[in-house]
Design an enzyme around this catalytic site. Structure first.
Site, mmCIF file in Angstrom:
data_model
loop_
_atom_site.group_PDB
_atom_site.id
_atom_site.type_symbol
_atom_site.label_atom_id
_atom_site.label_comp_id
_atom_site.label_asym_id
_atom_site.label_seq_id
_atom_site.Cartn_x
_atom_site.Cartn_y
_atom_site.Cartn_z
ATOM 1 N N ASP A 26 33.689 -28.532 0.576
ATOM 2 C CA ASP A 26 33.700 -29.987 0.528
ATOM 3 C C ASP A 26 32.963 -30.484 -0.723
ATOM 4 O OD1 ASP A 26 34.322 -32.498 1.380
ATOM 5 O OD2 ASP A 26 32.747 -32.622 2.892
ATOM 6 N N HIS A 43 39.397 -30.998 -7.662
ATOM 7 C CA HIS A 43 40.042 -29.865 -6.987
ATOM 8 C C HIS A 43 40.243 -28.710 -7.969
ATOM 9 C CE1 HIS A 43 40.352 -32.255 -3.482
ATOM 10 N NE2 HIS A 43 41.290 -33.065 -3.926
ATOM 11 N N LEU A 137 39.007 -6.605 0.251
ATOM 12 C CA LEU A 137 38.590 -7.929 0.749
ATOM 13 C C LEU A 137 39.795 -8.591 1.395
ATOM 14 C CD1 LEU A 137 36.672 -10.448 0.864
ATOM 15 C CD2 LEU A 137 37.551 -11.072 -1.389
HETATM 16 C C1 FPP Z 1 37.463 -31.104 0.062
HETATM 17 O O1 FPP Z 1 36.788 -31.910 -0.889
HETATM 18 C C2 FPP Z 1 38.388 -30.186 -0.610
HETATM 19 C C3 FPP Z 1 39.716 -30.111 -0.379
HETATM 20 C C4 FPP Z 1 40.439 -30.967 0.567
HETATM 21 C C5 FPP Z 1 40.595 -29.190 -1.138
HETATM 22 C C6 FPP Z 1 40.053 -27.808 -1.364
HETATM 23 C C7 FPP Z 1 40.821 -27.204 -2.461
HETATM 24 C C8 FPP Z 1 40.318 -26.446 -3.433
HETATM 25 C C9 FPP Z 1 38.908 -25.981 -3.491
HETATM 26 C C10 FPP Z 1 41.249 -26.101 -4.525
HETATM 27 C C11 FPP Z 1 41.566 -24.697 -4.739
HETATM 28 C C12 FPP Z 1 41.873 -23.889 -3.565
HETATM 29 C C13 FPP Z 1 42.712 -22.840 -3.612
HETATM 30 C C14 FPP Z 1 42.757 -21.935 -2.432
HETATM 31 C C15 FPP Z 1 43.588 -22.558 -4.767
HETATM 32 P P1 FPP Z 1 36.989 -33.468 -0.830
HETATM 33 O O2 FPP Z 1 38.183 -33.815 -1.641
HETATM 34 O O3 FPP Z 1 37.057 -33.923 0.605
HETATM 35 O O4 FPP Z 1 35.677 -33.991 -1.513
HETATM 36 P P2 FPP Z 1 34.857 -35.332 -1.177
HETATM 37 O O5 FPP Z 1 34.285 -35.140 0.218
HETATM 38 O O6 FPP Z 1 33.810 -35.352 -2.222
HETATM 39 O O7 FPP Z 1 35.812 -36.478 -1.258
#
Ligand code: FPP
Length: 256
Positions: A26, A43, A137
């Site tokens: 997050d 992201h 892994l």
């Molecule tokens: C949450 O942060 C994150 C996500 C919904 C997306 C997670 C995706 C990645 C880490 C990208 C790469 C992953 C792979 C497997 C290629 P948020 O957007 O909710 O952040 P915020 O709480 O600050 O708004």
């Protein structure tokens, strides 16, 4: 997401290292906002942290890693953000699999995959098949996943087995039901890490996390690096895991 270069040096001396780490990644959006950038950039930066944790697990001989990459609720985000995430997944699937395979990582996608566009689904399938024999892994990427969906699916599969006469419904217990959950072939997570400052599970692995140790950090996901993961593992090593039992008595007390 790929371990570009796996530097080999001895793993840290910890008495207790988790076998299975699960992570709610997050904070990507806030990371980008703090830089006055679009969320999609957060992201993309998050993808680098995915590489870092994969490398970390390989280096520290942690055999199972499960990442929450896209929840069933994430479809409700603005179209542009969902589109950017799909684009990122597609590119990651094209770019990273060679390296993951080289590092003997077995990749699995967990969740309701039918909701994804064909090109993504095909690549997920190819990546899964190609890396299926790898042993170093197990990397589980949860996409369009929700813990309640997992519970409902397990219940439905068990009910269907009972209807086919393969299962006695009156004998259904935790052990039997557990076989129908995602990740049933792996040990349950020992450690859940959630970055980004929120202290909740957000519908992630509700069944599987029953006895996991929880570690929350304010660090935003894109800022996670080996030093941050060390802090989480050091914290984990200090936990006393009791699984509902009483603490082990010291030898002298046991003798008396
Ligand atoms: C949450 O942060 C994150 C996500 C919904 C997306 C997670 C995706 C990645 C880490 C990208 C790469 C992953 C792979 C497997 C290629 P948020 O957007 O909710 O952040 P915020 O709480 O600050 O708004």
């Amino acid at each position: 997401m790929t371990p570009r270069e796996v530097v080999s040096h001895p793993p840290p001396l910890r008495e207790s290292v988790p076998h299975h780490i699960a992570i709610v990644m997050d904070g990507n959006g806030r990371w980008a906002r703090r830089r006055a950038q679009p969320r999609s950039l957060g992201h993309r930066a998050g993808q680098k942290a995915v590489r870092a944790i994969v490398e970390y697990c390989l280096r520290n001989r942690i055999p199972v890693l499960t990442l929450f990459a896209f929840s069933s609720e994430n479809w409700k985000r603005p179209d542009a953000e969902v589109g950017a995430l799909m684009d990122l997944f597609l590119k990651a699937l094209d770019k990273e699999i060679d390296e993951l395979h080289k590092n003997e990582v077995r990749v699995c996608f967990i969740g309701e995959l039918s909701a994804f566009p064909d090109p993504i689904r095909t690549r997920m399938q190819v990546a899964t098949t190609r890396t299926a024999g790898n042993q170093r892994l197990a990397l589980n990427v949860c996409v369009n996943y929700g813990g309640r969906w997992d519970i409902a699916t397990a219940a439905r599969l068990a009910a269907e087995a009972a209807l086919r006469g393969e299962l006695d419904a009156a004998m259904l217990d935790e052990r039997t039901l557990a076989r129908y959950f995602c990740l049933a072939d792996l040990p349950p997570p020992d450690l859940l890490i959630r970055t980004g400052g929120e202290h909740r599970i957000s519908n992630f692995l509700l069944w599987q996390l029953a006895y996991a140790e929880l570690y929350f950090t304010d660090t935003l996901w894109p800022d996670m690096d080996a030093a941050q993961f060390d802090l989480a593992l050091d914290d984990y090593a200090r936990r006393e895991r009791r699984f509902g039992c009483v603490p082990a008595a010291p030898a002298a007390a046991r003798a008396g």
